[in-house]
Write an enzyme that holds these catalytic residues in place. Sequence first.
Site, PDB file in Angstrom:
ATOM      1  N   SER A  47      45.971  37.922  41.256  1.00 38.48           N
ATOM      2  CA  SER A  47      46.057  38.589  42.561  1.00 38.48           C
ATOM      3  C   SER A  47      46.630  37.632  43.606  1.00 38.48           C
ATOM      4  CB  SER A  47      44.668  39.070  43.008  1.00 38.48           C
ATOM      5  OG  SER A  47      43.721  38.024  42.915  1.00 38.48           O
ATOM      6  N   LYS A 114      41.467  34.814  31.208  1.00 33.63           N
ATOM      7  CA  LYS A 114      41.284  36.271  31.239  1.00 33.63           C
ATOM      8  C   LYS A 114      42.594  36.978  30.896  1.00 33.63           C
ATOM      9  CE  LYS A 114      40.419  38.634  35.294  1.00 33.63           C
ATOM     10  NZ  LYS A 114      41.572  39.546  35.438  1.00 33.63           N
ATOM     11  N   GLU A 116      44.363  40.940  30.339  1.00 28.57           N
ATOM     12  CA  GLU A 116      44.203  42.374  30.619  1.00 28.57           C
ATOM     13  C   GLU A 116      44.517  43.211  29.393  1.00 28.57           C
ATOM     14  OE1 GLU A 116      46.510  43.579  34.008  1.00 28.57           O
ATOM     15  OE2 GLU A 116      45.577  42.099  35.316  1.00 28.57           O
ATOM     16  N   GLU A 183      37.606  47.025  36.368  1.00 30.39           N
ATOM     17  CA  GLU A 183      38.190  47.233  37.698  1.00 30.39           C
ATOM     18  C   GLU A 183      38.383  48.729  37.951  1.00 30.39           C
ATOM     19  OE1 GLU A 183      41.498  44.692  38.629  1.00 30.39           O
ATOM     20  OE2 GLU A 183      42.001  45.817  40.438  1.00 30.39           O
TER      21      GLU A 183
HETATM   22  O1  KIV Z   1      43.534  38.917  39.781  1.00 38.19           O
HETATM   23  C1  KIV Z   1      42.402  39.193  40.200  1.00 38.19           C
HETATM   24  O2  KIV Z   1      41.978  38.800  41.282  1.00 38.19           O
HETATM   25  C2  KIV Z   1      41.543  40.012  39.342  1.00 38.19           C
HETATM   26  C3  KIV Z   1      40.352  40.641  39.983  1.00 38.19           C
HETATM   27  C4  KIV Z   1      40.760  41.710  40.903  1.00 38.19           C
HETATM   28  C5  KIV Z   1      39.375  41.107  38.976  1.00 38.19           C
HETATM   29  O3  KIV Z   1      41.836  40.186  38.205  1.00 38.19           O
END
Ligand code: KIV
Length: 265
Positions: A47, A114, A116, A183
């Site tokens: 993000s 992480k 997706e 999310e």
């Molecule tokens: O990139 C991010 O900040 C995220 C959150 C919104 C979970 O993946």
Amino acid sequence: MAKTLRTHDLISMKQAGEKIACLTSYDASFARLQEEAGVDVLLVGDSLGMVLQGATTTLQVNIYDMIYHTSMVSRVCQRPLIITDMPFMSYQSAAQALGNAGRLIAEGGAHMVKLEGGKPVLAAIEKIVANGIPVCGHLGLTPQSIHELGGYKVQGKTEESVKKMLNEAKMLEQAGIKALVFECIPSPVAKMITDELSIPTIGIGAGVDCDGQVLVAQDMLGMSQKQPVFCKDFLSGNDSILAAFKAYVTSVKDKSFPEKEHGFD
Ligand code: KIV
């Protein structure tokens, strides 16, 4: 020196019913305050492409950006577990995924990466996990698939999509993930899947029954151009950024955030 939280600590927190407080963090100044406020998990989210770089999606963020921002956070933190997003197109094959995950850990100082998605990323997750790197999954609204999803919309609204999400969550757990972000999904769906898993879930727009909560730090400080409906401005009523972070941690731990109005039915 504070002991760093580990993946097994998050699982113990789920078992004990203690909520996990997570915020995004992209630099040393915020990371220091977040640690002081007692935030358990810092997410170096892609993000940052929208929040820091001013883009309309996360798609232009690359592995160098993620290493750079993770290193600024990891340099100053001791207790929080640091999760870093693998950016768009950095985990298309298992070998590429492992190479990039390794860089985020070794060069950035992340503790967990992480990814997706569900079924399409299982092979990448298995490869990373087999090499000793903890992985966090991410289901529901997955911003790297924004063009396929057709916008930033709530996911899991049909019976079929809920069934698919539950199956994928179980597959991801089986593949070895140690935490799962939800999310923008209906709160009852997040609760149902959370109850089915032994790993902790961390929600954003997914209701109070997830095992933890995450918000974009700039959103919860009221700095964003448009406040997402699932967010709350924690700076309002508090006289400093540190106080706002502390209020967020308290509200997550005592379950007063999120309220019903911050979720979807
Ligand atoms: O990139 C991010 O900040 C995220 C959150 C919104 C979970 O993946």
